[in-house]
Design a protein around this motif. Structure first.
Motif, PDB file in Angstrom:
ATOM      1  N   ALA A 162      26.057  34.167  12.572  1.00  0.00           N
ATOM      2  CA  ALA A 162      25.442  32.785  12.619  1.00  0.00           C
ATOM      3  C   ALA A 162      26.294  32.019  13.666  1.00  0.00           C
ATOM      4  O   ALA A 162      25.776  31.413  14.412  1.00  0.00           O
ATOM      5  N   ASP A 163      27.600  32.299  13.676  1.00  0.00           N
ATOM      6  CA  ASP A 163      28.489  31.769  14.763  1.00  0.00           C
ATOM      7  C   ASP A 163      28.280  32.013  16.239  1.00  0.00           C
ATOM      8  O   ASP A 163      28.233  31.311  16.891  1.00  0.00           O
ATOM      9  N   ILE A 164      27.982  33.404  16.121  1.00  0.00           N
ATOM     10  CA  ILE A 164      27.702  33.843  17.449  1.00  0.00           C
ATOM     11  C   ILE A 164      26.314  33.413  18.052  1.00  0.00           C
ATOM     12  O   ILE A 164      26.210  32.789  19.345  1.00  0.00           O
ATOM     13  N   LEU A 224      29.975  25.117  10.021  1.00  0.00           N
ATOM     14  CA  LEU A 224      29.097  25.918  10.107  1.00  0.00           C
ATOM     15  C   LEU A 224      28.914  26.257   8.571  1.00  0.00           C
ATOM     16  O   LEU A 224      29.704  26.559   7.719  1.00  0.00           O
ATOM     17  N   ASN A 225      27.784  25.988   8.023  1.00  0.00           N
ATOM     18  CA  ASN A 225      27.340  26.225   6.588  1.00  0.00           C
ATOM     19  C   ASN A 225      26.348  27.031   6.346  1.00  0.00           C
ATOM     20  O   ASN A 225      25.407  27.309   7.239  1.00  0.00           O
ATOM     21  N   ILE A 226      26.808  28.274   5.268  1.00  0.00           N
ATOM     22  CA  ILE A 226      25.594  29.278   5.466  1.00  0.00           C
ATOM     23  C   ILE A 226      25.103  29.505   4.076  1.00  0.00           C
ATOM     24  O   ILE A 226      25.870  29.247   3.118  1.00  0.00           O
ATOM     25  N   ASN A 227      23.977  29.735   3.834  1.00  0.00           N
ATOM     26  CA  ASN A 227      23.328  30.051   2.314  1.00  0.00           C
ATOM     27  C   ASN A 227      22.801  31.565   2.766  1.00  0.00           C
ATOM     28  O   ASN A 227      22.108  31.770   3.390  1.00  0.00           O
ATOM     29  N   PHE A 228      23.296  32.515   1.404  1.00  0.00           N
ATOM     30  CA  PHE A 228      23.059  33.891   1.524  1.00  0.00           C
ATOM     31  C   PHE A 228      21.806  33.908   0.246  1.00  0.00           C
ATOM     32  O   PHE A 228      22.177  33.395  -0.925  1.00  0.00           O
ATOM     33  N   MET A 229      20.644  34.580   0.735  1.00  0.00           N
ATOM     34  CA  MET A 229      19.493  34.441  -0.097  1.00  0.00           C
ATOM     35  C   MET A 229      19.251  35.970  -0.717  1.00  0.00           C
ATOM     36  O   MET A 229      18.551  36.165  -1.771  1.00  0.00           O
ATOM     37  N   GLY A 262      18.858  37.123  14.121  1.00  0.00           N
ATOM     38  CA  GLY A 262      19.200  35.733  13.899  1.00  0.00           C
ATOM     39  C   GLY A 262      18.289  34.926  14.858  1.00  0.00           C
ATOM     40  O   GLY A 262      18.405  34.984  16.025  1.00  0.00           O
ATOM     41  N   HIS A 263      17.329  34.137  14.623  1.00  0.00           N
ATOM     42  CA  HIS A 263      16.440  33.065  15.160  1.00  0.00           C
ATOM     43  C   HIS A 263      17.101  31.775  15.179  1.00  0.00           C
ATOM     44  O   HIS A 263      17.098  31.215  14.168  1.00  0.00           O
TER      45      HIS A 263
END
Length: 153
Positions: A70-72, A93-98, A108-109
């Motif tokens: 995500a950061d890249i 940077l906030n991330i949700n794992f599903m 990653g789009h």
């Protein structure tokens, strides 16, 4: 929500991969782990070629590995749309794992939500597996350094 197509990239996919490789040569030691697949108006697609070293117990790609992708993605967006200055940095940077992701390609789009003079806000949908389901989703902000032409370091 579509990407902000008014933002045209200043680098091609190949140029983005070359710049990423020159700025972070350690990123792909031992093979091409992270790569830029496509750069287009208002967005990009990045890939993680996940293998055993990216797994946590249970055979799942680890959260820190997906966070890195995500950061890249955000970094590539900043380099290709806001100027190829490697000093662009993550502000948030906030991330949700599903879902779980396994070994194999994970894409990653990325899309720009807002690009200003000093900040870029983006999101990234990370997909994996034969069905291409989302495994995580992140939003982030990058700081765009001021032009050093008028402000030398």
């Amino acid at each position: 929500m579509p990407a902000q197509t008014t933002h045209q990239p200043s680098l091609t996919t190949q140029e983005a991969n070359e710049l990423l490789g020159s700025v972070y040569p350690q990123l792909n030691e031992g093979g091409r782990t992270y790569e830029v697949l496509d750069v287009f108006s208002g967005g990009c697609t990045v890939r993680l070629n996940a293998d055993e070293r990216h797994l946590r117990p249970g055979g799942t790609v680890s959260g820190p590995t997906l966070f890195t992708l995500a950061d890249i993605g955000g970094y590539v967006l900043a380099l290709t749309h806001a100027g190829a200055d490697p000093l662009s940095v993550t502000v948030n940077l906030n991330i949700n794992f599903m879902r779980k992701a396994g070994i194999g390609p994970i894409d990653g789009h990325c899309r720009i939500l807002k690009l200003g003079r000093s900040l870029m806000v983006f999101d990234i949908d990370i997909v994996a597996g034969a069905d291409g389901h989302s495994v995580s989703h992140a939003t982030g902000t990058y700081s765009i350094p001021p032009s050093r032409k008028n402000n030398p370091a």
